[in-house]
Enzyme design. Sequence first.
Site, short mmCIF file in Angstrom:
data_model
loop_
_atom_site.label_atom_id
_atom_site.label_comp_id
_atom_site.label_asym_id
_atom_site.label_seq_id
_atom_site.Cartn_x
_atom_site.Cartn_y
_atom_site.Cartn_z
N LYS A 95 1.00 -1.03 -0.29
CA LYS A 95 0.24 0.40 0.24
C LYS A 95 0.79 1.00 -0.17
CE LYS A 95 0.76 1.92 4.27
NZ LYS A 95 0.96 3.19 4.22
N ASP A 173 0.35 8.80 3.93
CA ASP A 173 1.30 7.14 3.80
C ASP A 173 0.16 6.28 5.34
OD1 ASP A 173 3.01 5.12 2.52
OD2 ASP A 173 3.32 5.38 4.45
#
Length: 314
Positions: A95, A173
């Site tokens: 991811k 993030d």
Amino acid sequence: MPQSPETPLRLGIVGIGKIARDQHLPSIAASPDFTLVAAASRHATVDGCANFPTIEAMLADGPTIDAVSICTPPHGRDRMVRAALAAGKHVMIEKPPGATVAEIAPLRHHAEAAGLTLFASWHSREAAGVDAARAWLADRTIRRAAITWREDIRVWHPGQDWILEAGGFGVFDPGINALSIATAILPLDLCVDGGTIAVPENRASPIAARIAMRLPGGAPVSLDLDFLQTGQQSWNIEVETDAGTLVLTEGGKRLFVDGAEQATGPDAGEYPRLYRRFATLIRGGRSDVDLRPLQLVADAFLVSRQERVAPFDF
């Protein structure tokens, strides 16, 4: 074609940075489903397997592999995925799956057309409390939710300047981990109304953000992100419903309802569960490409006000 469950899948890994060494390599080594046979990295190597400077070199000159795990920073991942699919390999992506929604969305169709698996992984969804939280919320009316994700960039991303560059996501993030859980446990889809994104004067991506979201019925959902939290870190999601308040803490690991901790079953670890899921998808001939967390981050950048804050250096 579905793979036999008795035969370990031969895996190549791309990008040997902190997340690969901390999470991917130990999980692969302990996995009964995969055998690591190759690695590709510009600056690092992995003992015990063939090493290459690029994914192209690995695919062209490396040993036979069945699947690729991509652990590089998000910018440029779409080209790596395309290369792996073109070479007939199943692909798992760390991811966030890419730098933009548009570059990743079509790749599922490429995988399906080739009979291959594409897995856009969200490791926080594999935290011990997430499945139980989803089940508890499934038949309840949500009144509001608050997501607080505050951590120390110097601890979790030491010296990683790329994360504060354009396309690095900054505080989103880790924030996208929270959104991956929220989109997994909330019974309805979220949308973004607006907010404030704080960007250091010497950087291109945010160090903090406050985002207002809502569910289709109007229930508000707040997102509070900070990359400068010292001391105890905060990875919490609180959901108030018509039948009590649910709280996930420690990044989804622990679950509480009205203050009482709930049983969640054994904690197998997020990344071991990811690799088990990847193997299950491959052997079942399926893909899993959920881009909702990435879309929410993109929407937050679109409709939020940016403010410049003090410079940041590691």
